[in-house]
Design a protein around this motif. Structure first.
Motif, PDB file in Angstrom:
ATOM      1  N   ALA A  71      -3.643   3.466   8.209  1.00 14.57           N
ATOM      2  CA  ALA A  71      -4.063   3.319   6.823  1.00 14.57           C
ATOM      3  C   ALA A  71      -4.722   4.601   6.330  1.00 14.57           C
ATOM      4  O   ALA A  71      -5.172   5.427   7.129  1.00 14.57           O
ATOM      5  N   SER A  72      -4.786   4.734   5.015  1.00 11.91           N
ATOM      6  CA  SER A  72      -5.423   5.920   4.435  1.00 11.91           C
ATOM      7  C   SER A  72      -6.299   5.512   3.261  1.00 11.91           C
ATOM      8  O   SER A  72      -5.922   4.659   2.463  1.00 11.91           O
ATOM      9  N   ILE A  73      -7.461   6.123   3.192  1.00 10.31           N
ATOM     10  CA  ILE A  73      -8.377   5.872   2.073  1.00 10.31           C
ATOM     11  C   ILE A  73      -8.966   7.218   1.654  1.00 10.31           C
ATOM     12  O   ILE A  73      -9.401   7.990   2.496  1.00 10.31           O
ATOM     13  N   LEU A  97      -4.535  16.363   3.319  1.00 13.04           N
ATOM     14  CA  LEU A  97      -4.192  16.019   4.704  1.00 13.04           C
ATOM     15  C   LEU A  97      -4.180  14.510   4.965  1.00 13.04           C
ATOM     16  O   LEU A  97      -3.515  14.048   5.893  1.00 13.04           O
ATOM     17  N   VAL A  98      -4.937  13.743   4.167  1.00 10.09           N
ATOM     18  CA  VAL A  98      -5.146  12.326   4.483  1.00 10.09           C
ATOM     19  C   VAL A  98      -3.820  11.562   4.613  1.00 10.09           C
ATOM     20  O   VAL A  98      -3.559  10.921   5.633  1.00 10.09           O
ATOM     21  N   GLY A  99      -2.979  11.641   3.588  1.00  6.37           N
ATOM     22  CA  GLY A  99      -1.720  10.908   3.605  1.00  6.37           C
ATOM     23  C   GLY A  99      -0.783  11.393   4.699  1.00  6.37           C
ATOM     24  O   GLY A  99      -0.113  10.602   5.364  1.00  6.37           O
ATOM     25  N   ASP A 140       0.843  -1.199   0.000  1.00 12.17           N
ATOM     26  CA  ASP A 140       0.000   0.000   0.000  1.00 12.17           C
ATOM     27  C   ASP A 140       0.880   1.251   0.000  1.00 12.17           C
ATOM     28  O   ASP A 140       2.105   1.164  -0.109  1.00 12.17           O
ATOM     29  N   THR A 141       0.240   2.411   0.115  1.00 12.52           N
ATOM     30  CA  THR A 141       1.015   3.657   0.036  1.00 12.52           C
ATOM     31  C   THR A 141       1.933   3.824   1.247  1.00 12.52           C
ATOM     32  O   THR A 141       2.957   4.501   1.161  1.00 12.52           O
ATOM     33  N   TYR A 142       1.581   3.199   2.377  1.00  7.78           N
ATOM     34  CA  TYR A 142       2.443   3.255   3.563  1.00  7.78           C
ATOM     35  C   TYR A 142       3.794   2.614   3.249  1.00  7.78           C
ATOM     36  O   TYR A 142       4.851   3.212   3.470  1.00  7.78           O
ATOM     37  N   VAL A 143       3.747   1.394   2.702  1.00  8.70           N
ATOM     38  CA  VAL A 143       4.974   0.665   2.384  1.00  8.70           C
ATOM     39  C   VAL A 143       5.722   1.375   1.249  1.00  8.70           C
ATOM     40  O   VAL A 143       6.940   1.587   1.325  1.00  8.70           O
ATOM     41  N   SER A 144       4.996   1.747   0.191  1.00 10.11           N
ATOM     42  CA  SER A 144       5.632   2.422  -0.949  1.00 10.11           C
ATOM     43  C   SER A 144       6.384   3.664  -0.497  1.00 10.11           C
ATOM     44  O   SER A 144       7.509   3.924  -0.934  1.00 10.11           O
ATOM     45  N   ALA A 145       5.756   4.447   0.386  1.00 10.24           N
ATOM     46  CA  ALA A 145       6.385   5.695   0.850  1.00 10.24           C
ATOM     47  C   ALA A 145       7.669   5.399   1.618  1.00 10.24           C
ATOM     48  O   ALA A 145       8.671   6.111   1.475  1.00 10.24           O
TER      49      ALA A 145
END
Lengths: 258, 297
Positions: B93-95, B82-84, A101-106
Motif C-alpha cells: 500500500a502507499s500513503i 518514490l512512494v508509488g 485504490d491506486t494499486y488496483v487502478s494502476a
C-alpha cells in the motif's frame, strides 16, 4: 509517438458541501470535473502530436460509481479532451473509489496502455480531490517503465524525451528513454479552449466504454473521512476603517502574534 | 517490526526516526550521497556514497533491496515521487501526506488530508506499506542508540533516466513554510506594482509574501515558489494576513495550520472570511496603507 493520457474524474472540491457538526461529507451530491492538471497533460499530448505526429488516446477509470450523473459528467470530461485534440478514448466505469485504490487502478490502466501499444503515458501530478500523485508512479512500476514527475517542459528527441522538472529548490533537466511515464505540473502549458467546430467533431470520435472488472484486491482501505475541525473565530470587525484597524491590532496584540 | 527510512533531506530523515522510535521498530536509515551527521535512534545506517539523491533510479533500487514492513519517506517532491514506485514494486500500500502514523499488529493506520482540505481520511493497510510523512509532525530524537554504519556500493542497473542539468532556483528569503508571519496576496491587487504595499507590510511585521495560484501561475507576478495552496506550499505561520484573495478551496487547504488568520477583502461574501479569525471588509487600497501607517507609529 503513441500517447496514453490519464484523465481523472475528480470531485469538484470547491462545490463539495461538508457539515463539521455531523462529520457528513456530501460526496454523492458534489459534481465531478476533469482533474485540472490532467487537462495540462491532455494539452501536452496534443502539442507533442502536433510536433512529431502520432496518436493520443485518453484513458479514464472512473472511481465514483456508475450512477447516471457520474457517467454523464465523465462523458462530458472525455468529450472536452477529445475536442482539445485527442484521437479517441477508453472509458472504464463502475469502480467504487472506496474499494479501488491506486494499486488496483494502476493494474487496470497499465493493461489498457499495453493494449493500445502506447510508448508514452502522460498524467497530471495530482488531482484536486486527493492529490496523491501516486497513480502515474504505480502505472510506471507496473509497466516497468521509467517515471519522471513534476514536468514543466517536454521535448522529444528521437527515442528519448528531454524533461525539465521542478523540485522545491532545484530545476532539473533529465533525458529519459522511451517508453516512459511522465507527470506534468500546471506550469507546463495553458490548456486550449476548444472551438465549437472541434466540440462538434469530438462527438464523432471513438469512445470505448467498458465496465470495471474487479480482478485485483486493494491494498489500502479508507476507514473513515472526517471533517477537520479548524477552529476559527470568524469575527468580522465592523465600524469605520480607522476603528476597525485599531481593533484588529489590539486583537493581534492580545493573541501575541505582533 | 522493521522500518526503513529514506529522505534526501537529513533533517526530514531525523523526524522520521522520531516516528519510528514511537513505533518501537527496528530501524534502518538509508542515505544516498550524504553523511550521517548527528544521527541517533536508529539501529543501522546504510550509506550509499556512490548514489546522489537526484539519481531516482538508483535510490529506488537501493530501497527495493532493503527489506522492511514499513518504509517511511519524507513528503518532499523527491520523496513523494518514490512512494508509488516503491510501493508497487513491493506489492504494498502507499500513503502520501500522512500527518500521523500508527501500527496495530500487522496493519498500519495513517491520517491524511483529502478532498482539498475538506476531509481528513483515516487509511489502513496491511504491511508492507510505503508512507510519506508531512514535515514538522514528528520530532527528531535528541538521544538514543548509536547506529552501526554499513557502507554499500551503488547497485548496478540499466539506466534509463540521465541527469543533464541541474539549476538551483532563486532563493526567496525565508522559505514560506518556515516563516512566522506571512502576507498572502490575491487577485484583488490590480497591478504588479501595487504588491509593494504587501512587501512593506511584510517587512514591518518581519514576514514574507506569498501568493494565490492565479498571481503566481497565470499572471506570473511572483515566482512559483511562493504559491500557497494544496499543490503549492502549505504554510503554518503564527500570523497570516490574506489580502485580496477570495479563498478558493485549494488555497484555503494550504493555510489550515496557520495560528491566526486575518482576511482583508472588499467582498463580504468571500469564502475567505469562513476560514479566518479576523475579517475586515474593506478596499485593500485603503485598508493596507492605513494599516502600514498605524504599524509604523
Amino acid at each position: 509517438m503513441n500517447i496514453a493520457v490519464l484523465l481523472k474524474q475528480s470531485i469538484d472540491v470547491q462545490e463539495l458541501m461538508v457539515d463539521p457538526d455531523s462529520d457528513k461529507i456530501y460526496l454523492e451530491e458534489a459534481p465531478t470535473k476533469p482533474g485540472e492538471i490532467d487537462l495540462n497533460a491532455v494539452e501536452e499530448a496534443v502539442r507533442i502530436k502536433e510536433k512529431v505526429g502520432g496518436k493520443a488516446t485518453l484513458i479514464m477509470l472512473s472511481t465514483w460509481g456508475s450512477s447516471g450523473k457520474r457517467k454523464r459528467e465523465a462523458r462530458e470530461a472525455i468529450k472536452r479532451s477529445l475536442a482539445m485534440g485527442l484521437d479517441d478514448a477508453i472509458f472504464i466505469f463502475g469502480a467504487d473509489g472506496r474499494e479501488v485504490d491506486t494499486y488496483v487502478s494502476a493494474k487496470v490502466i497499465a493493461e489498457k496502455v499495453r493494449e493500445i501499444e502506447a510508448n508514452l503515458v502522460l498524467a497530471g501530478e495530482g488531482s484536486e480531490d486527493n492529490f496523491t500523485g501516486l497513480l502515474p508512479a504505480r502505472v510506471a512500476a507496473e509497466l516497468g517503465w521509467p517515471y519522471v514527475a513534476y514536468a514543466t517542459s517536454i521535448e522529444v528527441e528521437g527515442d528519448h524525451l528531454i524533461v525539465t522538472r521542478s523540485l522545491e529548490d532545484y530545476e532539473e533537466k533529465v533525458k529519459v528513454k522511451l517508453p516512459a511515464v511522465i507527470s506534468v505540473t500546471q506550469e507546463i502549458n495553458k490548456p486550449r479552449i476548444p472551438k465549437l467546430m472541434e466540440i462538434v467533431k469530438a462527438g464523432k470520435k471513438p469512445v470505448k466504454e467498458e465496465e470495471f472488472n474487479k480482478k485485483h484486491e486493494s491494498k489500502l482501505k479508507i476507514k473513515s473521512i472526517k471533517v477537520p475541525k479548524v477552529e476559527r473565530k470568524k469575527v468580522v470587525i465592523e465600524g469605520d476603517l480607522d476603528e476597525v484597524l485599531d481593533k484588529l491590532l489590539q486583537a493581534l496584540k492580545e493573541e501575541g502574534v505582533i | 517490526m522493521r522500518v526503513v527510512i529514506y529522505s534526501d533531506v537529513l533533517d526530514l530523515a531525523k523526524e522520521l526516526i522520531g516516528l519510528a522510535n514511537e513505533l518501537n521498530a527496528e530501524t534502518e536509515l538509508i542515505l544516498a550521497g550524504m553523511e550521517p551527521d548527528n544521527v541517533v535512534g536508529v539501529d543501522r545506517i546504510t550509506l550509499y556514497r556512490g548514489i546522489s539523491p537526484e539519481d531516482q533510479e538508483l535510490v529506488l533500487e537501493a530501497l527495493k533491496q532493503a527489506e522492511a514492513d514499513l518504509y517511511l519517506l519524507s513528503n518532499d517532491r523527491r520523496g513523494r515521487e518514490l512512494v508509488g514506485l516503491l510501493a508497487h514494486s513491493k506489492g504494498g500500500a502507499s500513503i502520501v501526506d500522512a500527518t500521523s502514523v500508527k501500527v496495530e499488529g500487522d496493519r498500519v493506520i495513517a491520517e491524511r488530508m483529502t478532498l482539498g482540505g475538506k476531509g481528513v481520511a483515516v487509511e489502513e493497510a496491511k504491511m508492507p506499506a510505503v508512507i510519506s510523512v508531512m514535515a514538522g509532525k514528528y520530532k527528531p530524537p535528541e538521544e538514543g542508540k548509536s547506529p552501526e554504519i554499513i557502507e554499500k556500493e551503488a547497485p548496478s542497473i540499466e539506466r534509463r533516466v540521465e541527469l543533464v542539468d541541474k539549476k538551483e532556483k532563486p532563493k526567496v528569503g525565508v522559505p514560506l513554510d518556515k516563516a512566522d508571519v506571512v502576507i498572502a496576496v490575491g487577485r484583488g491587487f490590480k497591478k504588479k506594482e501595487d504588491l509593494k504595499m504587501a512587501y512593506e507590510l511584510a517587512e514591518i511585521l518581519g514576514g514574507v509574501v506569498g501568493a494565490t495560484r492565479p498571481l503566481a501561475a497565470d499572471l506570473k507576478w511572483m515566482p512559483e515558489e511562493v504559491w500557497i495552496g494544496i499543490s503549492g506550499v502549505r504554510i503554518r505561520p503564527k500570523l497570516l494576513i490574506v489580502i485580496g484573495a477570495s479563498g478558493q478551496q485549494q488555497f484555503s487547504a494550504g493555510i489550515m495550520d496557520s495560528k491566526v488568520v486575518v482576511a482583508i477583502n472588499n467582498d463580504e461574501k468571500a469564502p475567505i472570511f469562513e476560514v479566518s479569525d479576523y475579517g475586515i471588509v474593506a478596499d485593500l487600497y485603503e485598508a493596507v496603507p492605513k494599516l502600514i501607517e498605524k504599524l509604523k507609529r
